[in-house]
Motif scaffolding. Structure first.
Motif, PDB file in Angstrom:
ATOM      1  N   GLY A  14       0.799  -1.215   0.000  1.00 24.40           N
ATOM      2  CA  GLY A  14       0.000   0.000   0.000  1.00 24.40           C
ATOM      3  C   GLY A  14       0.830   1.262   0.000  1.00 24.40           C
ATOM      4  N   PRO A  15       0.160   2.421   0.108  1.00 20.28           N
ATOM      5  CA  PRO A  15       0.841   3.709  -0.054  1.00 20.28           C
ATOM      6  C   PRO A  15       1.524   4.252   1.197  1.00 20.28           C
ATOM      7  CG  PRO A  15      -1.508   4.049   0.179  1.00 20.28           C
ATOM      8  CD  PRO A  15      -1.308   2.563   0.161  1.00 20.28           C
ATOM      9  N   GLY A  16       1.337   3.619   2.347  1.00 18.02           N
ATOM     10  CA  GLY A  16       1.909   4.146   3.583  1.00 18.02           C
ATOM     11  C   GLY A  16       2.993   3.263   4.150  1.00 18.02           C
ATOM     12  N   ASN A  17       3.192   3.347   5.476  1.00 15.65           N
ATOM     13  CA  ASN A  17       4.242   2.555   6.118  1.00 15.65           C
ATOM     14  C   ASN A  17       3.946   1.058   6.087  1.00 15.65           C
ATOM     15  OD1 ASN A  17       5.969   4.640   6.694  1.00 15.65           O
ATOM     16  ND2 ASN A  17       5.190   4.978   8.766  1.00 15.65           N
ATOM     17  N   ASN A  18       2.679   0.666   5.971  1.00 20.35           N
ATOM     18  CA  ASN A  18       2.379  -0.747   5.809  1.00 20.35           C
ATOM     19  C   ASN A  18       2.943  -1.242   4.484  1.00 20.35           C
ATOM     20  OD1 ASN A  18      -0.201  -3.061   5.433  1.00 20.35           O
ATOM     21  ND2 ASN A  18       0.936  -2.908   7.350  1.00 20.35           N
ATOM     22  N   GLY A  19       2.941  -0.352   3.482  1.00 22.29           N
ATOM     23  CA  GLY A  19       3.583  -0.682   2.213  1.00 22.29           C
ATOM     24  C   GLY A  19       5.078  -0.858   2.390  1.00 22.29           C
ATOM     25  N   GLY A  20       5.688  -0.017   3.250  1.00 21.69           N
ATOM     26  CA  GLY A  20       7.105  -0.180   3.543  1.00 21.69           C
ATOM     27  C   GLY A  20       7.400  -1.521   4.192  1.00 21.69           C
ATOM     28  N   ASP A  21       6.539  -1.929   5.136  1.00 18.69           N
ATOM     29  CA  ASP A  21       6.689  -3.259   5.735  1.00 18.69           C
ATOM     30  C   ASP A  21       6.611  -4.346   4.660  1.00 18.69           C
ATOM     31  OD1 ASP A  21       6.744  -2.030   8.240  1.00 18.69           O
ATOM     32  OD2 ASP A  21       4.613  -2.385   8.625  1.00 18.69           O
ATOM     33  N   ALA A  22       5.689  -4.140   3.707  1.00 18.43           N
ATOM     34  CA  ALA A  22       5.511  -5.130   2.636  1.00 18.43           C
ATOM     35  C   ALA A  22       6.748  -5.193   1.744  1.00 18.43           C
ATOM     36  CB  ALA A  22       4.284  -4.774   1.805  1.00 18.43           C
ATOM     37  N   ALA A  75      10.953   8.044   4.437  1.00 21.10           N
ATOM     38  CA  ALA A  75      12.340   7.693   4.108  1.00 21.10           C
ATOM     39  C   ALA A  75      12.595   6.205   4.349  1.00 21.10           C
ATOM     40  CB  ALA A  75      13.307   8.548   4.929  1.00 21.10           C
ATOM     41  N   ASP A  76      12.070   5.677   5.446  1.00 20.60           N
ATOM     42  CA  ASP A  76      12.262   4.253   5.739  1.00 20.60           C
ATOM     43  C   ASP A  76      11.594   3.380   4.682  1.00 20.60           C
ATOM     44  OD1 ASP A  76      13.770   4.696   7.979  1.00 20.60           O
ATOM     45  OD2 ASP A  76      12.131   4.389   9.409  1.00 20.60           O
ATOM     46  N   ALA A  77      10.371   3.745   4.296  1.00 27.41           N
ATOM     47  CA  ALA A  77       9.651   2.957   3.294  1.00 27.41           C
ATOM     48  C   ALA A  77      10.359   3.008   1.944  1.00 27.41           C
ATOM     49  CB  ALA A  77       8.224   3.458   3.163  1.00 27.41           C
ATOM     50  N   LYS A  78      10.885   4.184   1.579  1.00 29.40           N
ATOM     51  CA  LYS A  78      11.632   4.299   0.322  1.00 29.40           C
ATOM     52  C   LYS A  78      12.864   3.394   0.338  1.00 29.40           C
ATOM     53  CE  LYS A  78      10.437   9.071  -0.959  1.00 29.40           C
ATOM     54  NZ  LYS A  78      10.930  10.454  -1.048  1.00 29.40           N
ATOM     55  N   ALA A  79      13.553   3.375   1.470  1.00 29.79           N
ATOM     56  CA  ALA A  79      14.748   2.535   1.577  1.00 29.79           C
ATOM     57  C   ALA A  79      14.384   1.062   1.399  1.00 29.79           C
ATOM     58  CB  ALA A  79      15.425   2.761   2.932  1.00 29.79           C
ATOM     59  N   CYS A  80      13.273   0.656   1.987  1.00 29.18           N
ATOM     60  CA  CYS A  80      12.820  -0.733   1.842  1.00 29.18           C
ATOM     61  C   CYS A  80      12.427  -1.023   0.395  1.00 29.18           C
ATOM     62  CB  CYS A  80      11.639  -0.995   2.761  1.00 29.18           C
ATOM     63  SG  CYS A  80      12.035  -0.927   4.528  1.00 29.18           S
ATOM     64  N   LEU A  81      11.789  -0.064  -0.256  1.00 25.75           N
ATOM     65  CA  LEU A  81      11.401  -0.218  -1.654  1.00 25.75           C
ATOM     66  C   LEU A  81      12.628  -0.403  -2.538  1.00 25.75           C
ATOM     67  CD1 LEU A  81       9.475  -0.063  -4.089  1.00 25.75           C
ATOM     68  CD2 LEU A  81       9.522   2.433  -3.860  1.00 25.75           C
ATOM     69  N   PHE A  82      13.624   0.420  -2.337  1.00 28.42           N
ATOM     70  CA  PHE A  82      14.830   0.335  -3.178  1.00 28.42           C
ATOM     71  C   PHE A  82      15.583  -0.967  -2.932  1.00 28.42           C
ATOM     72  CE2 PHE A  82      14.794   5.227  -2.992  1.00 28.42           C
ATOM     73  CZ  PHE A  82      13.958   5.286  -4.093  1.00 28.42           C
ATOM     74  N   ARG A  83      15.609  -1.427  -1.687  1.00 25.91           N
ATOM     75  CA  ARG A  83      16.257  -2.708  -1.399  1.00 25.91           C
ATOM     76  C   ARG A  83      15.535  -3.842  -2.124  1.00 25.91           C
ATOM     77  NH1 ARG A  83      17.316  -0.694   3.809  1.00 25.91           N
ATOM     78  NH2 ARG A  83      15.331  -1.470   4.635  1.00 25.91           N
ATOM     79  N   ALA A  84      14.232  -3.793  -2.095  1.00 23.75           N
ATOM     80  CA  ALA A  84      13.459  -4.846  -2.749  1.00 23.75           C
ATOM     81  C   ALA A  84      13.706  -4.858  -4.252  1.00 23.75           C
ATOM     82  CB  ALA A  84      11.974  -4.654  -2.452  1.00 23.75           C
ATOM     83  N   LYS A  85      13.763  -3.672  -4.859  1.00 24.54           N
ATOM     84  CA  LYS A  85      13.971  -3.591  -6.308  1.00 24.54           C
ATOM     85  C   LYS A  85      15.349  -4.112  -6.701  1.00 24.54           C
ATOM     86  CE  LYS A  85      10.697   0.008  -7.659  1.00 24.54           C
ATOM     87  NZ  LYS A  85      10.496   1.329  -8.272  1.00 24.54           N
ATOM     88  N   LYS A  86      16.351  -3.892  -5.845  1.00 25.79           N
ATOM     89  CA  LYS A  86      17.707  -4.335  -6.154  1.00 25.79           C
ATOM     90  C   LYS A  86      17.917  -5.828  -5.885  1.00 25.79           C
ATOM     91  CE  LYS A  86      19.972   0.123  -5.300  1.00 25.79           C
ATOM     92  NZ  LYS A  86      20.951   0.848  -4.432  1.00 25.79           N
ATOM     93  N   SER A  87      16.997  -6.432  -5.163  1.00 24.76           N
ATOM     94  CA  SER A  87      17.228  -7.809  -4.708  1.00 24.76           C
ATOM     95  C   SER A  87      16.696  -8.870  -5.657  1.00 24.76           C
ATOM     96  CB  SER A  87      16.574  -8.014  -3.338  1.00 24.76           C
ATOM     97  OG  SER A  87      15.166  -8.002  -3.476  1.00 24.76           O
ATOM     98  N   GLY A  88      16.050  -8.459  -6.718  1.00 25.63           N
ATOM     99  CA  GLY A  88      15.492  -9.439  -7.643  1.00 25.63           C
ATOM    100  C   GLY A  88      14.003  -9.638  -7.490  1.00 25.63           C
ATOM    101  N   VAL A  89      13.366  -8.860  -6.618  1.00 23.44           N
ATOM    102  CA  VAL A  89      11.904  -8.910  -6.507  1.00 23.44           C
ATOM    103  C   VAL A  89      11.303  -8.377  -7.806  1.00 23.44           C
ATOM    104  CG1 VAL A  89       9.886  -7.961  -5.315  1.00 23.44           C
ATOM    105  CG2 VAL A  89      11.904  -8.670  -4.001  1.00 23.44           C
ATOM    106  N   THR A  90      10.288  -9.057  -8.309  1.00 28.62           N
ATOM    107  CA  THR A  90       9.599  -8.619  -9.518  1.00 28.62           C
ATOM    108  C   THR A  90       8.502  -7.630  -9.145  1.00 28.62           C
ATOM    109  OG1 THR A  90       9.999 -10.737 -10.603  1.00 28.62           O
ATOM    110  CG2 THR A  90       8.234  -9.359 -11.513  1.00 28.62           C
ATOM    111  N   PHE A  91       8.520  -6.472  -9.811  1.00 30.01           N
ATOM    112  CA  PHE A  91       7.472  -5.476  -9.589  1.00 30.01           C
ATOM    113  C   PHE A  91       6.561  -5.446 -10.811  1.00 30.01           C
ATOM    114  CE2 PHE A  91      10.090  -4.316  -6.141  1.00 30.01           C
ATOM    115  CZ  PHE A  91       9.363  -3.510  -5.288  1.00 30.01           C
TER     116      PHE A  91
END
Length: 518
Positions: free
Chosen positions: A65-73, A100-116
């Motif tokens: 989702g669009p908030g911190n729950n999305g960051g957890d995801a 900022a925390d959610a963005k960091a989690c998003l970027f880690r996921a994108k670099k790790s091979g997760v398919t978006f």
């Protein structure tokens, strides 16, 4: 609760409101070190997810989702990918709007091979063979506003797919669309993700255990993200579970029927004597020394199934020498009002149920008598009866069950059991317990009479009305659970079938090591 319970403020038995969770989180964030709370939440969720899939080759779909729950995801997806799990994320939210925390989690996921994948492809993606769907749309963030049409469509699509395919759904923090405080839908659309499992963070939430929460949260686990106990306020809301209910004392060999007290069931207007019989049998099977069945009209000679019950005209009984259950089948006649007034004026221990509650709601003088009575008191309203007592609608009661149970306990200076999915036990001192036992088998006539009878016996034998209510509520629901576990029901179970299982459950509970929690 004693200090020993407070020493574990983050445990599963302690429940916290959304405002309390936010305050705890804020305090923890001010002094957090790496890894941060969002990273810890993602790691905990990933471990939980891995327990729900059979092998890493089975793909997982994460809805962020669009908030911190999305960051957890995002962090959950990152951790799963690191473990070799094929992970796909659908992102609902503009990247620039994340913390900022959610963005960091998003970027880690994108670099790790997760398919978006694009969110418009959700219907297409849900034709694939997923092993697990992770709901990271909204946690406690979606509380005060209605879901938009797109989000409603997403939730409906997820629910339809998971129901059709029977695959597990893991909700992060709370199922999206559920009010974490009340257990009701956030908005009037009534749409909530139907999870099979929920991992909730920082502390357990009341809404996961009452109202709709019982149907949509599935199996709930709690992870406190290693937050220090000093950041938690003293809890006032608890789960009423086998871990927390006081254990009844084993019976002494050197005892007799007088050791276990008398219970009077008062009610039974014309055509409604069965309610008195059910309550009386329940009181008998819960261990009362003697049980008097007091009938307003046409007292039966005896109960042929249980001749141990002493059947009397209700007006002839001495209400000051027993625990009195008043209301089952009482009716609302002038004679019923007179009987109720006598009981409210003289009884030292009383359980108020059914028509007695309706009469008290209608007559201010009865309310005053009840409020001013120094007796030990338990009220057992269902939502409609509670609504009448509080002069609000049933919907209002159901939309905030904890609040109204507490207000009713304060108003009438009594322990209140607000019946329903996740029954609420409210003590006049402000403590609240949410019952963990029970199932739809209880949704049939007479089960409330049985609960009232159990309360009558345990009120006679307990130190406080709240302890009696805790044990009664738990053992009553537990009996229904045992019957269903044995393969009967929940459809078609009768109130009478509960009574022997209540006896079994109470004896099993008494044989266990006494709890140190309460």
């Amino acid at each position: 609760m004693t200090d020993s319970a407070y020493e574990l403020p983050w445990s599963e038995i302690c429940l916290y409101s959304v405002n309390q969770i936010r305050a705890i989180e804020s305090s923890a964030l001010s002094s957090q070190s790496n890894p941060g709370l969002m990273q810890k939440a993602g790691y905990a969720a990933a471990l939980c997810a891995q327990e729900l899939i059979s092998n890493a080759n089975e793909p997982v779909l994460v809805i962020a989702g669009p908030g911190n729950n999305g960051g957890d995801a995002f962090e959950t997806a990152f951790k799963l990918s690191q473990s070799g799990v094929l992970t796909t994320v659908i992102q609902y939210g503009v990247t620039d709007s994340y913390s900022a925390d959610a963005k960091a989690c998003l970027f880690r996921a994108k670099k790790s091979g997760v398919t978006f994948m694009d969110k418009d492809r959700l219907p297409e993606l849900l034709t694939q063979d997923w092993s697990l769907i992770i709901d990271g749309l909204f946690g406690i963030g979606l509380q005060q506003r209605a879901s938009n049409a797109d989000i409603l469509q997403i939730i409906q699509t997820i629910n339809a797919f998971s129901s059709k395919t029977n695959i597990p759904v893991l909700a992060l923090d709370v199922p999206s669309g559920l009010n974490a405080d009340t257990g009701q839908p956030v908005s009037g659309d009534q749409i909530i993700v139907r999870a099979t499992h929920t991992i909730t963070f920082i502390g357990n939430k009341p809404g996961l255990h009452t109202g709709c929460g019982k149907d949509v949260a599935g199996k709930v686990s709690v992870n406190n993200l290693d937050i220090k106990s000093s950041y938690y306020p003293r809890p006032t809301i608890f789960l009423n579970s086998q871990q927390t209910i006081p254990t009844p004392e084993p019976r002494q060999h050197n005892s007799h029927k007088g050791s276990y007290g008398d219970v009077i069931i008062a009610g039974g207007a014309q055509g409604m004597s069965g309610a008195v019989v059910l309550a009386a049998r329940a009181a008998l099977y819960t261990g009362a020394g003697r049980v008097f069945a007091g009938f307003l009209h046409s007292a039966t000679q005896y109960d042929s199934q249980h001749p141990e019950l002493m059947c009397r005209n209700a007006h002839e009984l001495d209400f000051c020498s027993a625990s009195v259950v008043v209301g089952p089948g009482l009716g609302q006649s002038a004679e019923a009002i007179e009987l109720l007034r006598n009981i409210l004026s003289t009884a030292k221990k009383m359980v108020i149920d059914a028509d007695a509650l309706n009469l008290i709601a209608l007559h201010l003088d009865l309310q005053i008598l009840l409020k001013n009575s120094s007796a030990f008191k338990i009220l057992t309203p269902h939502p409609l009866e509670a609504a009448r007592l509080m002069n609000v609608s049933t919907e209002t009661i159901q939309n905030d069950r904890l609040r109204y149970a507490k207000l009713l306990a304060e108003k009438l200076h009594a322990t209140v059991i607000l019946k329903g999915s996740g029954s609420i036990i409210a003590d006049p001192d402000g403590s609240i317990f949410i019952n963990t036992t029970g199932n739809p088998a209880l949704a049939t006539g007479g089960t409330g009479d049985v609960l009232a009878g159990v309360c009558g016996t345990l009120l006679e034998q307990s130190a406080t009305s709240t302890i009696a209510a805790q044990i009664s509520c738990w053992i009553h629901g537990h009996a229904a659970d045992v019957i269903v576990q044995k393969g009967t029901g929940p459809i078609g179970i009768t109130a009478s079938e509960l009574i022997p299982e209540i006896r079994n459950g109470l004896n099993n509970l008494t044989r266990q090591t006494p709890n140190k929690i309460i």
